[in-house]
Design a protein around this motif. Structure first.
Motif, mmCIF file in Angstrom:
data_model
loop_
_atom_site.group_PDB
_atom_site.id
_atom_site.type_symbol
_atom_site.label_atom_id
_atom_site.label_comp_id
_atom_site.label_asym_id
_atom_site.label_seq_id
_atom_site.Cartn_x
_atom_site.Cartn_y
_atom_site.Cartn_z
ATOM 1 N N ARG A 1 0.634 -0.722 -0.031
ATOM 2 C CA ARG A 1 -0.094 0.062 -0.107
ATOM 3 C C ARG A 1 1.090 1.014 0.255
ATOM 4 O O ARG A 1 1.033 2.003 -0.424
ATOM 5 C CB ARG A 1 -0.892 0.284 0.988
ATOM 6 N N ARG A 2 1.879 0.676 0.797
ATOM 7 C CA ARG A 2 2.747 2.599 0.808
ATOM 8 C C ARG A 2 3.505 2.563 -0.797
ATOM 9 O O ARG A 2 4.425 3.793 -1.015
ATOM 10 C CB ARG A 2 3.797 2.204 1.927
ATOM 11 N N GLU A 3 4.009 1.363 -0.738
ATOM 12 C CA GLU A 3 4.121 1.652 -2.783
ATOM 13 C C GLU A 3 4.127 1.074 -3.375
ATOM 14 O O GLU A 3 4.718 2.146 -4.717
ATOM 15 C CB GLU A 3 6.056 -0.048 -2.054
ATOM 16 N N SER B 1 1.553 1.886 -7.604
ATOM 17 C CA SER B 1 0.945 2.782 -6.961
ATOM 18 C C SER B 1 0.743 2.145 -9.040
ATOM 19 O O SER B 1 0.757 1.395 -9.861
ATOM 20 C CB SER B 1 1.603 4.227 -7.869
ATOM 21 N N GLY B 2 -0.255 2.900 -9.506
ATOM 22 C CA GLY B 2 -1.269 2.307 -11.303
ATOM 23 C C GLY B 2 -1.483 1.665 -10.829
ATOM 24 O O GLY B 2 -2.503 0.976 -10.653
ATOM 25 N N ARG C 1 -1.653 -0.804 -8.477
ATOM 26 C CA ARG C 1 -1.894 -0.341 -6.524
ATOM 27 C C ARG C 1 -3.609 -1.174 -7.188
ATOM 28 O O ARG C 1 -4.580 -1.451 -6.439
ATOM 29 C CB ARG C 1 -2.176 0.688 -7.237
ATOM 30 N N GLU C 2 -4.087 -0.939 -8.753
ATOM 31 C CA GLU C 2 -5.587 -1.053 -9.109
ATOM 32 C C GLU C 2 -6.120 -2.714 -8.842
ATOM 33 O O GLU C 2 -7.176 -3.113 -8.340
ATOM 34 C CB GLU C 2 -5.916 -0.774 -10.574
#
Ligand code: AMP
Length: 173
Positions: free
Chosen positions: A31-33, A35-36, A39-40
């Motif tokens: 969750r911290r690291e 993205s994009g 993450r989805e």
């Protein structure tokens, strides 16, 4: 180990504090690291690729060095469990035991819907449950075959009761 909503993080943190270990959650690291697109995928409730998770864990161990850890949410698949068992067989780590927090889906679903994290919606919860049954539960047999102690805990009970039971069964064992 435990299905989403069983209380892994709450109990993992309490146990770590009690016995002076470091708590590490792959979900929290991701969750911290992330993205994009990845993450989805995580928010949709899908398990992420084994290679990627193992890389995250290896990096964490490398940076943190030799100490006691409570692993929360790792391993979650047979390949991840096999990687951990390889570390054990190579003498790089020791494993004291596995705590399995058990709770029926209806109970944990209510908890998750109240918590309200981005992946705590009906569709993602269902996917996390099915990923757990398909990929994570089979690990328990794999651990037992490798003579690891697996402690089964009824996670429907209150937070303090679950904590005491973990201490009684797993720590004083
Ligand atoms: P958690 O915080 O443990 O509920 O994990 C949240 C999400 O992160 C999971 O639903 C997965 O998408 C991802 N995740 C965490 N740990 C792992 C793992 N060991 N293997 C694959 N995906 C993971």
């Amino acid at each position: 180990m435990g299905v989403a909503g069983a209380g892994k993080s709450v109990q993992g943190k309490m146990l770590a504090k009690k016995i002076g270990s470091k708590w590490i959650s792959t979900g929290e690291l991701l969750r911290r690291e992330l993205s994009g697109k990845r993450r989805e995928e995580m928010i949709a409730g899908r398990l992420l690729a084994d290679d990627e998770i193992i890389e995250v864990i290896e990096k964490f161990f490398r940076i943190q060095g030799d100490q006691n850890y409570i692993l929360d949410g790792f391993p979650r698949t047979i390949p991840q469990a096999n990687w951990l068992l390889e570390q054990l067989k190579a003498g790089r780590i020791k494993i004291d035991g596995v705590v399995h927090l058990k709770a029926p889906k209806e109970v944990v679903k209510e908890r998750l819907l109240q918590r309200g994290r981005p992946d705590d919606n009906e569709a993602a919860i269902e996917l996390r449950f099915s990923e757990y049954e398909k990929h994570t539960l089979p690990i328990l047999d794999c651990f037992k075959k490798n003579s690891l102690a697996v402690y089964e805990i009824d996670a429907q009970q209150g937070v303090d009761t679950v904590h005491s039971e973990i201490l009684q069964k797993a720590v004083r064992a």
